[in-house]
Design a protein around this motif. Structure first.
Motif, PDB file in Angstrom:
ATOM      1  N   UNK A 776      48.272 -59.990 -25.764  1.00  0.00           N
ATOM      2  CA  UNK A 776      47.104 -59.524 -25.010  1.00  0.00           C
ATOM      3  C   UNK A 776      47.167 -60.141 -23.621  1.00  0.00           C
ATOM      4  N   UNK A 777      46.759 -59.375 -22.613  1.00  0.00           N
ATOM      5  CA  UNK A 777      46.729 -59.928 -21.262  1.00  0.00           C
ATOM      6  C   UNK A 777      45.597 -59.303 -20.461  1.00  0.00           C
ATOM      7  N   UNK A 778      45.221 -60.015 -19.417  1.00  0.00           N
ATOM      8  CA  UNK A 778      44.192 -59.505 -18.505  1.00  0.00           C
ATOM      9  C   UNK A 778      44.856 -59.012 -17.236  1.00  0.00           C
ATOM     10  N   UNK A 779      44.199 -58.026 -16.600  1.00  0.00           N
ATOM     11  CA  UNK A 779      44.682 -57.488 -15.331  1.00  0.00           C
ATOM     12  C   UNK A 779      43.511 -57.448 -14.377  1.00  0.00           C
ATOM     13  N   UNK A 780      43.646 -58.131 -13.204  1.00  0.00           N
ATOM     14  CA  UNK A 780      42.544 -58.223 -12.232  1.00  0.00           C
ATOM     15  C   UNK A 780      42.641 -57.133 -11.157  1.00  0.00           C
ATOM     16  N   UNK A 781      43.298 -56.061 -11.428  1.00  0.00           N
ATOM     17  CA  UNK A 781      43.465 -55.025 -10.409  1.00  0.00           C
ATOM     18  C   UNK A 781      42.162 -54.331 -10.056  1.00  0.00           C
ATOM     19  N   UNK A 782      42.277 -53.180  -9.417  1.00  0.00           N
ATOM     20  CA  UNK A 782      41.077 -52.447  -9.002  1.00  0.00           C
ATOM     21  C   UNK A 782      40.221 -52.069 -10.193  1.00  0.00           C
ATOM     22  N   UNK A 783      40.861 -51.827 -11.298  1.00  0.00           N
ATOM     23  CA  UNK A 783      40.141 -51.538 -12.537  1.00  0.00           C
ATOM     24  C   UNK A 783      40.448 -52.645 -13.543  1.00  0.00           C
TER      25      UNK A 783
END
Length: 924
Positions: A776-783
């Motif tokens: 599992x990972x997080x993504x801080x992009x626009x969404x």
């Protein structure tokens, strides 16, 4: 050849044989001589009658015998030993003197007092011992320059020897080594005085000179010098006498010759074609006549050595080397009171300061490779030393027994060692790990005390009474520092006008600190707080290294001068050379064997501590727990226990651990070179921690005690933000904000592979679920989103942990939450802006508490180190799934019942391709 058996003097003849076989007797004498490779007996009248006493020798040189016991002694200059055998045909030998010899060229036996005397032309000493080698004593060590032959006259208490150094001479002295009776009896027309023998009936000395090619004689006092054989001897070496004839060996003719002892006439070759003739004696009882033995009654009343003397009462009591004789003149002390312990590269030595000869005795230890530092514990009689080549710290008793390894791991360049004789701890510096550490004297309870700000730490000394330790550092900014013995309250005492401060020592009574500097070439002194600094010695100190203090004197070793020297600690005067021209001198420790200095609260029952008791100022004794063995100190501040788990957290320039159960005290994990630590994880199977460093752009690992630091990912990485360990398959996953990738590699950094690179905007945190095959990972992009994929990077989907039961746990007073973890009933998180660690109940968010408030760096990632945190299994846990490189676990497609079992896929590093067996990777 003569038959083997006992050799005895029978009637007026020399006889060889045994009672069972009868005697073979000869009217001529038997000659005993060393032939380098053997020791032989030969009939002076018939050289065909000869017998080998012992063969297979290395390099026999000097020889003598004890007729009453049918025994022969000889020196071996290659083995640097003195040995003994018996004239019985067995050819067996025993060792008499096995150490401390370099070139034992002369040997003589006192048949009345049963003592063995020898010369050594390399150590320039004349020594004596009992016939078994015990009670060894140096008689003369001054004004000797290559002494060679030695002869004894126990009937009158005198010894004679030749010296073929720069000023050749023949000397005599009392057999007790008295300086008053020492005199030079021949000093003119002498060059290479090789051989020497005595005529007891005529009170004459005979000697051979190999340079001037003669044999001369004189009275016992050197008067009435007469030529015997003049100028016609090629290279005479040793000589002996029997009745009216002289016998000598000659190197050039390789023979034994004889002549009349007064006229030199009737010369003849007694025995020829000798391999390498050396020392020679006539083997007969007449050469060892019986007489009154002043030591015969109760050893003269002496506790150790009774030695013949030319003055009434015609004997003197003496002690083994280094041991002082009591004022009663008969009794020796049990051992030296004051000694120097010396570390050389290849051995350790003991030097007694009780006697003026300052003889260095090699300690009988094994596997000494490259010693640096040395110290001694008077309480239990242990010598401690560091070895830079085998990377160990060892100890042994002074007699060589009980040798054992104390510290064997994570020792790189241990330059300093110090015994805490009160707290029963051992301290050391290591210029390889750049640490100061402590352990119990038996090597247990090891703890890192200081791991920051050390560049080249070298010497260390302790003041347990006041709770301080002092050390030198000869790095780019050389200094002498002090800290409490637990590593707290660290300060630099001296940090100017230093170069290579190699040695440091304390005068406990006068409260002074002394040190030696190998670059400024000075010895200096100051108060214990660094004030009132003064120069003690500033001349003739080319390269000071080892350093110690005892009583009124400062002692040091000098690499360039190859010496041990001392000066008065107050005046800098009374300078004296203790040992000269001894190479490879390293550490030094001066010891009073009968005195133990001071006390503190750790002296009784280890201060009540379960592990380490460390004295501090002004607090006093504190209890401490080992590093890296997951102990924590209970609230009683005495007992170390193994907790169920603890917190690990990164704090920009360091990584720390903190108790979860007790006082929440944080402890620095001593890892060098951390610049900007972000993500953390661990592998419980080998107690290693892993972290990313955003500044260094690398991923590293080390053991929990900070040892074995490795940079496992160093290239092709820009901003490693998240990282996680697959504890089953032994793989490492990480996210990179800069390259916008998720990658995987083995835990050692090998077999690196990009798993996900598409549709990643700003990947941050990553966690793994190896038993179920997911990451599992997080993504801080626009969404911003939370995503999930199998461990092989496939079956990717946006997820919120299956999207069920999402709840807000804490939503107030959160400024910049960063790392998060869970333990039992609580969640723990870090807050960048608050520089804190907080916790709250995992279901309700209640009972919120700040358990750590930083005052410096931001607190970054956080996790719980606990064995139960890495449970479960998957097929990659067995032989890496038989994959040659990467084994990546994932769920199998569901079966008819909807159950998904675990399976795996083998994968290859970049630039490799998977073979048809789906197991083996081949380079493209």
């Amino acid at each position: 050849m003569l038959p083997p058996g006992y050799i005895k003097y029978h009637s007026q003849h020399s006889c060889v044989g045994s009672i069972e076989r009868g005697f073979l007797c000869f009217g001529s004498p038997l000659l005993l001589f060393a032939n380098r490779k053997d020791v032989r007996l030969v009939d002076a009248a018939n050289s065909r009658n000869s017998s080998v006493i012992i063969s297979g020798l290395e390099d026999a040189a000097a020889v003598d015998f004890y007729y009453a016991e049918n025994s022969v002694f000889w020196t071996d200059v290659s083995l640097e030993m003195i040995k003994r055998t018996y004239v019985n045909g067995s050819q067996t030998s025993t060792n008499v003197i096995t150490f401390g010899l370099l070139s034992p060229d002369g040997l003589a036996l006192d048949w009345l007092g049963e003592k063995l005397y020898w010369t050594d032309s390399e150590t320039n000493r004349i020594e004596v011992s009992n016939l078994n080698g015990s009670c060894r004593k140096i008689l003369f060590w001054e004004h000797l320059d290559q002494p060679r032959a030695i002869a004894l006259d126990p009937l009158n208490g005198y010894m004679y020897w030749t010296d073929w150094g720069e000023r050749p001479k023949i000397e005599r002295a009392g057999m007790d080594g008295s300086k008053q009776n020492r005199s030079v009896i021949i000093s003119e027309r002498i060059h290479w005085p090789n051989g020497l023998t005595l005529d007891y009936e005529d009170s004459k000395i005979y000697w051979a000179d190999a340079k001037l090619n003669f044999i001369h004689s004189c009275n016992f006092d050197g008067s009435d010098r007469q030529p015997v054989v003049q100028g016609s001897l090629p290279h005479p070496f040793a000589l002996t006498l029997f009745e009216e004839r002289l016998f000598w060996t000659d190197w050039h003719t390789r023979a034994i010759h004889s002549c009349h002892k007064r006229t030199g006439g009737n010369r003849e070759v007694v025995h020829s074609d000798i391999y390498s003739p050396m020392d020679i004696h006539v083997y007969t009882a007449k050469r060892q006549p019986a007489s009154n033995n002043p030591c015969g009654n109760n050893n003269g009343g002496c506790s150790h050595l009774c030695l013949m003397s030319p003055q009434p009462p015609f004997f003197s009591c003496a002690c083994p080397t280094g041991v002082r004789l009591h004022e009663n003149g008969h009794t020796c002390a049990s051992s030296p009171k004051e000694i120097l312990l010396l570390a050389r590269r290849s051995d350790l030595r003991r030097i007694s300061l009780d006697t003026p000869d300052y003889t260095d005795v090699i300690l009988q230890l094994s596997d000494i490779r490259h010693t640096i530092a040395i110290d001694y514990d008077t309480v239990e009689d242990y010598v401690y030393w560091t070895d830079d080549e085998v990377h160990l710290i060892r100890r042994a008793h002074m007699d060589g027994s009980g040798q054992e390894v104390i510290v064997s791991t994570e020792v790189e360049h241990p330059d300093g060692v110090a015994v805490d004789w009160i707290g029963r701890n051992l301290y050391w510096t290591d210029t390889g790990t750049d640490r100061i550490e402590v352990c119990r004297l038996n090597g247990t309870s090891r703890k890192v005390l200081i791991s920051e700000g050390l560049v080249e730490p070298r010497a260390i000394c302790l003041d347990p009474m006041r709770g301080h330790m002092y050390w030198t550092d000869w790095g780019a900014n050389p200094k002498i520092e002090r800290a409490n013995m637990d590593g707290t309250e660290r300060i630099a005492l001296i940090n100017s006008s230093l170069g290579w401060p190699n040695g440091v020592a304390i005068d406990y009574q006068e409260k002074k600190l002394y040190w030696g500097d190998a670059k400024t070439d000075m010895i200096e002194v100051a108060n214990l707080d660094g004030t009132d600094r003064k120069v003690l010695v500033s001349n003739n100190l080319p390269h000071i290294f080892g350093f110690s203090l005892l009583g009124d004197y400062v002692y040091w070793t000098d690499w360039q001068r190859r010496s041990i020297e001392r000066v008065h600690k107050v005046t800098g005067g009374e300078r004296q050379v203790i040992i000269d021209q001894l190479p490879d001198l390293m550490g030094l420790k001066a010891v009073n064997m009968n005195h133990v200095e001071g006390s503190n609260g750790c002296a009784e029952n280890n201060g009540g501590c379960s592990h380490l008791c460390l004295n501090t100022h002004p607090k006093g004794p504190v209890c401490a727990c080992p590093t890296g063995i997951f102990f924590e100190l209970l609230d009683d501040q005495k007992t170390c226990v193994v907790p169920d788990g603890f917190l690990l957290f990164s704090r920009k320039e360091d990584i720390r651990r903190m108790s979860l159960e007790t006082n929440h005290n944080d402890v620095l994990i001593p890892i060098q070179g951390v610049k900007d630590a972000h993500a953390l994880d661990f592998d419980n199977s080998d107690n290693r921690i892993y972290w990313t460093d955003a500044s260094l752009k690398q991923i590293s690992r080390a053991f929990m005690n900070g040892s074995s630091l490795e940079h496992i990912i160093e290239f092709g990485i820009e901003f490693p933000e998240g990282m996680a360990v697959d504890w089953v398959a032994k793989n490492l996953y990480w996210t990179d904000i800069g390259t916008k990738r998720i990658e995987v590699a083995r835990l050692d950094g090998k077999s690196r592979r990009v798993l996900i690179w598409k549709d990643l905007s700003d990947p941050r945190s990553i966690v793994l679920d190896p038993p179920n095959g997911y990451m599992y990972w997080t993504d801080w992009g626009e969404n911003p989103k939370l995503e999930r994929a199998t461990l092989d990077g496939k079956n990717r989907k946006t997820s919120d942990m299956l999207g069920q039961d999402r709840r807000v746990m804490v939503d107030t007073h959160l400024l910049s939450p960063r790392g998060i973890t869970q333990y039992k009933d609580f969640i723990y998180w870090t807050d960048l802006e608050k520089k804190s660690i907080e916790r709250a109940h995992k279901l309700t968010g209640h009972n919120r508490t700040t358990i750590h408030q930083g005052h410096g760096d931001y607190v970054m990632d956080i996790l719980v180190f606990q064995e139960s945190r890495q449970p479960g299994w998957n097929p990659c846990g067995v032989d890496n799934g038989n994959c040659s490189h990467l084994c990546l676990a994932h769920p199998s497609p569901p079966d008819q019942t909807g159950t998904a079992n675990m399976t795996f896929s083998c994968a290859c590093p970049t630039h490799y391709t998977l073979d048809a067996d789906n197991k083996t990777c081949l380079r493209k």
